[in-house]
Design an enzyme around this catalytic site. Structure first.
Site, short mmCIF file in Angstrom:
data_model
loop_
_atom_site.label_atom_id
_atom_site.label_comp_id
_atom_site.label_asym_id
_atom_site.label_seq_id
_atom_site.Cartn_x
_atom_site.Cartn_y
_atom_site.Cartn_z
N GLY B 25 -44.67 -53.03 32.43
CA GLY B 25 -43.39 -53.20 31.73
C GLY B 25 -42.37 -53.95 32.56
O GLY B 25 -42.62 -54.32 33.72
N VAL B 27 -39.51 -52.87 33.83
CA VAL B 27 -39.08 -52.11 35.01
C VAL B 27 -40.24 -51.96 35.99
O VAL B 27 -40.07 -52.11 37.20
CB VAL B 27 -38.51 -50.74 34.60
CG1 VAL B 27 -38.26 -49.87 35.83
CG2 VAL B 27 -37.23 -50.91 33.79
N ARG B 52 -53.88 -50.53 26.90
CA ARG B 52 -53.49 -51.83 26.40
C ARG B 52 -53.21 -52.83 27.53
O ARG B 52 -53.46 -54.02 27.41
CB ARG B 52 -52.22 -51.69 25.53
CG ARG B 52 -51.91 -52.84 24.62
CD ARG B 52 -50.89 -52.44 23.56
NE ARG B 52 -49.77 -51.68 24.14
CZ ARG B 52 -48.67 -52.24 24.66
NH1 ARG B 52 -48.54 -53.55 24.68
NH2 ARG B 52 -47.70 -51.49 25.16
N CYS B 141 -29.73 -46.61 33.36
CA CYS B 141 -29.17 -47.84 33.96
C CYS B 141 -27.65 -47.91 33.88
O CYS B 141 -26.98 -48.25 34.86
CB CYS B 141 -29.80 -49.06 33.28
SG CYS B 141 -29.92 -48.93 31.49
N GLN B 168 -24.73 -54.24 26.99
CA GLN B 168 -26.01 -54.04 27.65
C GLN B 168 -27.05 -55.10 27.28
O GLN B 168 -27.23 -55.46 26.12
CB GLN B 168 -26.53 -52.63 27.32
CG GLN B 168 -25.62 -51.56 27.91
CD GLN B 168 -26.12 -50.14 27.67
OE1 GLN B 168 -25.35 -49.31 27.20
NE2 GLN B 168 -27.36 -49.85 28.00
N HIS B 254 -26.16 -55.47 32.83
CA HIS B 254 -25.28 -54.68 31.97
C HIS B 254 -23.84 -54.83 32.47
O HIS B 254 -23.60 -54.81 33.68
CB HIS B 254 -25.65 -53.19 32.04
CG HIS B 254 -26.92 -52.83 31.34
ND1 HIS B 254 -27.70 -53.73 30.66
CD2 HIS B 254 -27.54 -51.61 31.21
CE1 HIS B 254 -28.75 -53.09 30.14
NE2 HIS B 254 -28.67 -51.81 30.47
N ASN B 327 -29.52 -54.44 35.37
CA ASN B 327 -30.06 -53.18 34.83
C ASN B 327 -31.49 -52.93 35.25
O ASN B 327 -31.91 -51.77 35.35
CB ASN B 327 -29.95 -53.19 33.31
CG ASN B 327 -30.56 -54.42 32.68
OD1 ASN B 327 -30.15 -55.56 32.98
ND2 ASN B 327 -31.56 -54.24 31.85
#
Lengths: 349, 349
Positions: B25, B27, B52, B141, B168, B254, B327
């Site tokens: 992902g 992050v 996946r 965040c 954001q 953000h 963020n």
């Protein structure tokens, strides 16, 4: 054929002779469109701008009108002038137009805080028009949508505090800013960079907490406009207001996150009811259905959309609202034309 | 060769065995990057995700690591796990990892408000790590950047009130949202429409006052996270906080418009001084030079940028700030890695 290039065709035709100064700009073009949409009784429309824009043509009720170069004598014989030029142009030419018998509705910052100039949002303080001396000021876009949403709440529950953070579209800056956001976005999506021209920094996929210039107290002039104009329009010099004005990469539609303190406590449902009956307001606030105002909902309408209405969790009489409106329409052109309609209704034109 | 596909090479090599859950992902990928940038002493890095994403490869210190399918036994023998999966995955697997001897730093919402789970921003409340029982929660965040900016002010002047409106970036939602903003923007610039998939409405050139789901009190869960987490991190259950969380068409970074009330009055220059010395904070606040924080300034750094610091014009002890941070970095990956560093420093790993 009623209209052609600002020349009057036949004296028996009813309606007003209207001039638009700054007709080539984003707001000026919208003024032409809104006059048409609302069927304002125009019997002669004259479009004025600087030399740079003279000769351009704009449609009005199916006719192509040519923009002419503005000078004071252009206003002779005209009933109403909608100004959307800069403050310095307004300062230099508005009184000339008034001298020639024209009522001026001015969209710039030039006259708004003059004590004897009415600063009017027709849903909020139309009675101020009665005292006009030729110039009526159209408030700042961010101010207009805020007072349309807050005045009904103030009338019912009182209002002591406003803290607002804005999310303002680039069209508020003008056509060049719209172009800049478009071309900059395309360049960035293609992995290229392009020097900003209108804003000091890139606006595409970015934000600037900077609208208009900064004043010495650390506030931007846009923020000070929201503070001072709101006090004047609400006729409440003591209301506590703070604003943070931010430019966002949106083409049309200003959004505002607003915290208020009322004087009397209110249930959220009461605020919703009051706003539902308020002129010019759409309450769009159903979280189960994911209904909340967004800029893309206001592209073609004149309403002030209010949602996310909720109670502050810590303070009695504290509430939060989210308010969105089209900055070129209700925030500028529509409000100006509505002032014209109100002047007509009151026999002041 | 120190690292290859999570397998350890040679027992004498120093450093920690680290696993990342949710490595594919936005992050998770940033966690890998930040571990590398900060030279976190990793002697073995295992990347985990769902089926996946298994088989995908991610670079770490010049080696290509392959993502494996996560299951509890993958954590056996590992010292530290950085979790960036959803709340439900965290709930189901974090205790399993702890049972197998792993310290878990979890970036989801699953554990943050558990009374015996430390919720830590290393610049703000590192001492909470001393009480950890295996799971440490990484805050939201939007909360992280706010408390980094406000804690030094609270320590010096006290703090009684926070009202924040956020701006954001879509990367907070994940990689698919980044793609959605890209492709939707391109489509719109070409005059085409494209159905939104990640967000309920278009995000390109639009805004949504809607982050996470809505709770019954009219606040979004993102807003409630900011309220509840800030109280926990600042150890002040009585501090008055309100939040409005808004998604904007920005990729990274953000922004927050924050109003505060301090308990003791402060000069703006004192607030600037306090923040200038605060860990993790950059004061970027010179309006003459048009210096103010913007998302495009934080793309590659871990600081919390603070600007537009100014006194409220009506209320003693009232101030406004504009706070921007990346963020994915300080708001997520960097804070998690910093927690790991702090655990090391304190001999808690």
């Amino acid at each position: 054929m009623l209209f052609e290039n600002g020349r009057k065709r036949g004296d028996t035709v009813s309606g007003y002779k209207v001039a638009i100064l700054g007709a080539s700009g984003a707001v000026g073009r919208m003024m032409v469109k809104v006059l048409e949409e609302r069927n304002f009784p125009v019997r002669d429309l004259k479009l004025l701008a600087t030399e740079r824009s003279a000769g351009k043509k704009i449609d009005f009720h199916g006719e192509k009108l040519t923009i002419e170069v503005a000078h004071p004598d252009q206003f002779k014989g005209y009933d109403l002038a909608l100004f959307s030029a800069g403050s310095s142009v307004s300062r230099s030419i508005a009184l000339e137009a008034v001298k020639r018998g024209c009522v001026v509705i001015d969209n710039s910052n030039a006259w708004r805080m003059e004590p004897d100039v009415p600063l009017v949002v027709p849903e909020v303080n139309p009675e101020e028009l009665e005292n006009h001396r030729g110039i009526i000021a159209n408030p700042n876009c961010s101010t207009i949508q805020m007072v349309v949403a807050l005045k009904p709440i103030k009338d019912r529950f009182g209002l002591s505090r406003i803290i607002v953070s804005t999310y303002q579209a680039v069209s508020g800056t003008g056509l060049r800013a719209i172009e800049e956001l478009k071309s900059q976005s395309l360049h960035m999506l293609n992995g290229e960079t392009k020097e900003p021209e209108v804003y000091p920094y890139p606006i595409a996929f970015n934000l600037l907490p900077h609208i208009d210039t900064f004043s010495e107290n650390g506030y931007s002039r846009e923020e000070m406009k929201m503070i001072n104009e709101t006090r004047k329009i609400l006729k409440d010099p003591k209301i506590k207001i703070a604003a943070t004005a931010v430019r966002v990469p949106v083409f049309y539609g200003h959004s505002e996150s607003i915290y208020i303190k009322t004087i009397e406590p209110a249930e959220v449902i009461e605020i919703r009811q009051v706003l539902s009956k308020a002129p010019g307001v759409v309450v769009y606030d159903n979280l189960e259905k994911l209904q909340y105002p967004m800029p893309n909902l206001v592209e073609d309408n004149d309403q002030v959309w209010v949602g996310r209405i909720r109670r502050d969790l810590d303070e009695d009489c504290g509430y939060h609202l989210w308010v969105v409106a089209n900055n070129l329409r209700k925030g500028a052109a529509t409000n100006a034309v509505q002032i014209g309609e109100e002047l007509m209704k009151r026999g002041l034109l």
